[in-house]
Design a protein around this motif. Structure first.
Motif, PDB file in Angstrom:
ATOM      1  N   ARG A  35       0.822  -1.071   0.049  1.00  0.00           N
ATOM      2  CA  ARG A  35       0.010   0.034   0.025  1.00  0.00           C
ATOM      3  C   ARG A  35       0.832   1.412   0.089  1.00  0.00           C
ATOM      4  NH1 ARG A  35      -4.239  -0.007   4.648  1.00  0.00           N
ATOM      5  NH2 ARG A  35      -4.882  -1.766   3.445  1.00  0.00           N
ATOM      6  N   PHE A  36       0.756   1.823  -1.003  1.00  0.00           N
ATOM      7  CA  PHE A  36       1.713   2.984  -1.324  1.00  0.00           C
ATOM      8  C   PHE A  36       3.192   2.834  -1.014  1.00  0.00           C
ATOM      9  CE2 PHE A  36      -2.510   5.003   0.347  1.00  0.00           C
ATOM     10  CZ  PHE A  36      -2.810   5.481  -0.650  1.00  0.00           C
ATOM     11  N   GLY A  37       3.632   1.367  -1.704  1.00  0.00           N
ATOM     12  CA  GLY A  37       4.968   1.007  -1.438  1.00  0.00           C
ATOM     13  C   GLY A  37       5.202   0.448  -0.186  1.00  0.00           C
ATOM     14  N   GLN A  38       4.583   0.357   1.001  1.00  0.00           N
ATOM     15  CA  GLN A  38       4.700  -0.007   2.003  1.00  0.00           C
ATOM     16  C   GLN A  38       3.940  -1.525   2.177  1.00  0.00           C
ATOM     17  OE1 GLN A  38       6.673   1.283   4.313  1.00  0.00           O
ATOM     18  NE2 GLN A  38       6.774   3.032   2.854  1.00  0.00           N
ATOM     19  N   MET A  54      -8.152  -0.589  -4.848  1.00  0.00           N
ATOM     20  CA  MET A  54      -7.713   0.802  -5.382  1.00  0.00           C
ATOM     21  C   MET A  54      -6.445   1.110  -4.617  1.00  0.00           C
ATOM     22  SD  MET A  54      -9.837   1.072  -7.854  1.00  0.00           S
ATOM     23  CE  MET A  54      -9.565   2.678  -8.385  1.00  0.00           C
ATOM     24  N   LEU A  55      -6.225   0.642  -3.431  1.00  0.00           N
ATOM     25  CA  LEU A  55      -5.302   1.094  -2.445  1.00  0.00           C
ATOM     26  C   LEU A  55      -3.980   0.044  -2.758  1.00  0.00           C
ATOM     27  CD1 LEU A  55      -7.162   2.654   0.624  1.00  0.00           C
ATOM     28  CD2 LEU A  55      -6.237   3.869  -1.550  1.00  0.00           C
ATOM     29  N   ASP A  56      -4.489  -1.123  -2.311  1.00  0.00           N
ATOM     30  CA  ASP A  56      -3.300  -2.287  -2.230  1.00  0.00           C
ATOM     31  C   ASP A  56      -2.963  -2.755  -3.534  1.00  0.00           C
ATOM     32  OD1 ASP A  56      -3.869  -1.958   0.422  1.00  0.00           O
ATOM     33  OD2 ASP A  56      -4.563  -3.604   0.655  1.00  0.00           O
ATOM     34  N   VAL A  96      10.895 -13.263   1.630  1.00  0.00           N
ATOM     35  CA  VAL A  96      10.302 -12.439   0.537  1.00  0.00           C
ATOM     36  C   VAL A  96      10.362 -10.831   0.941  1.00  0.00           C
ATOM     37  CG1 VAL A  96       7.783 -12.652   1.180  1.00  0.00           C
ATOM     38  CG2 VAL A  96       8.337 -12.071  -1.317  1.00  0.00           C
ATOM     39  N   ARG A  97      10.208 -10.596   2.328  1.00  0.00           N
ATOM     40  CA  ARG A  97      10.227  -9.427   2.973  1.00  0.00           C
ATOM     41  C   ARG A  97      11.472  -8.698   2.594  1.00  0.00           C
ATOM     42  NH1 ARG A  97       6.919  -6.450   6.764  1.00  0.00           N
ATOM     43  NH2 ARG A  97       5.821  -8.397   7.020  1.00  0.00           N
ATOM     44  N   ALA A 104      14.324  -3.494  -3.618  1.00  0.00           N
ATOM     45  CA  ALA A 104      12.962  -2.594  -3.970  1.00  0.00           C
ATOM     46  C   ALA A 104      12.282  -3.068  -5.055  1.00  0.00           C
ATOM     47  CB  ALA A 104      13.436  -1.232  -4.282  1.00  0.00           C
ATOM     48  N   ALA A 105      12.322  -2.267  -6.254  1.00  0.00           N
ATOM     49  CA  ALA A 105      11.552  -2.659  -7.313  1.00  0.00           C
ATOM     50  C   ALA A 105      12.396  -3.583  -8.644  1.00  0.00           C
ATOM     51  CB  ALA A 105      10.834  -1.512  -7.910  1.00  0.00           C
ATOM     52  N   GLY A 106      13.668  -3.621  -8.038  1.00  0.00           N
ATOM     53  CA  GLY A 106      14.315  -4.189  -9.004  1.00  0.00           C
ATOM     54  C   GLY A 106      14.120  -5.709  -9.317  1.00  0.00           C
TER      55      GLY A 106
END
Length: 300
Positions: A35-38, A54-56, A96-97, A104-106
């Motif tokens: 959610r918003f990158g978190q 819509m948020l997650d 995975v965390r 990050a997004a790599g």
């Protein structure tokens, strides 16, 4: 009828919202709900999951074992014989965390790049360590070296949320420019070893020959000594017998010895002898001496 017109769109929206809040995690996957990158949820078990529409956002990662082929790298073992090696690596996303936070997004592509850098360093460190030669790398000890690389790479890959399952060295070749020089050096080493072996063989042969010669001389010397002892004992026994015979009848003994001398002297085709007329050799062939000998024989 008017209420139906309003309820139907509401029902459709409710169904869409309900469906968009549900996601499925496959048994071959792990998932994060962001959610918003978190990170809001971590799903490592297969099944249904729920999120806020819509948020997650659901991000999926492979839960299967992944493979990586490293490029060819050049290493220098302890014997300074440079080698070109490459490796085949099996790994998986264990946390995975941690994986998401580290890369990050790599994603998996960035993970492969960083894991390749880790393996490059660990392969160089293990194969270039003290006591590891090119012969060690090409021997059955190679399995132990691969385990060392796997363990060291796994300890560093944990920071990325990865687990290194296995590492296998595939090709181990000499660089093309060093092949001829290395081949000649190997030939020279084998020739030196062969020369050393021949020298040790000649030395061993000389020791065996010297031992055999010494043993031969010792045995021959002992045999000659024993033969002389036996000859001496035989001569003593013979002289004893002669002395006993002489003591019984001296005249007959002299007669017997003279006959033996005649027998040995007058053998073969030539029975002629040139002696002085008064020689004592033929005393017993004269008539008076022969008669005396006959009398002595008769008396015996």
């Amino acid at each position: 009828m008017g209420k139906t017109k309003f309820l139907f769109p509401i029902l459709v929206v409710a169904v869409v919202v309900a469906l968009s809040s549900i996601f499925i995690v496959d048994e071959r996957e792990k998932a994060l709900v962001l959610r918003f990158g978190q990170i809001k949820q971590v799903r490592v078990e297969p099944g249904l999951g729920f999120k806020v529409p819509m948020l997650d956002e659901v991000v999926r990662y492979e839960d299967r074992i992944l493979s990586l082929e490293t490029p060819v790298i050049e290493v220098t073992p302890a014997d300074d014989r440079r080698l070109e090696v490459d490796a085949f690596v099996l790994y998986r996303i264990a946390d995975v965390r941690q994986f998401r936070q580290a890369l990050a997004a790599g994603g998996e592509r960035e993970a492969a790049i960083q894991l390749n850098d880790i393996l490059d360093g660990q392969i160089r460190a293990v194969l270039g360590s003290q006591g590891v030669t090119s012969n060690t790398i090409l021997s059955p000890e190679r399995a132990g070296l691969m385990n060392q690389i796997r363990n060291r790479a796994d300890s560093r890959a944990k920071a990325l949320g990865l687990e290194v399952v296995d590492v296998r060295l595939r090709q181990t070749n000499l660089p093309e420019q060093n092949f001829d020089a290395t081949l000649q050096r190997m030939i020279a080493e084998r020739e030196r070893e062969a020369t050393d072996e021949r020298a040790r063989g000649r030395e061993a042969a000389q020791r065996v020959t010297a031992t055999a010669d010494r043993t031969y001389e010792e045995i021959l010397s002992e045999a000659r000594r024993d033969a002389r002892i036996i000859e001496g004992e035989a001569d003593a026994e013979r002289n004893k017998i002669f002395a006993q015979a002489y003591a019984q009848d001296a005249e007959f003994f002299e007669f017997y010895r003279s006959l033996a001398a005649y027998e040995h002297s007058l053998t073969g085709n030539n029975s002629s002898m040139v002696l002085s007329p008064d020689s004592e050799f033929f005393n017993y062939l004269r008539s008076d001496q022969g008669a005396a000998a006959n009398r002595a024989s008769a008396a015996q």
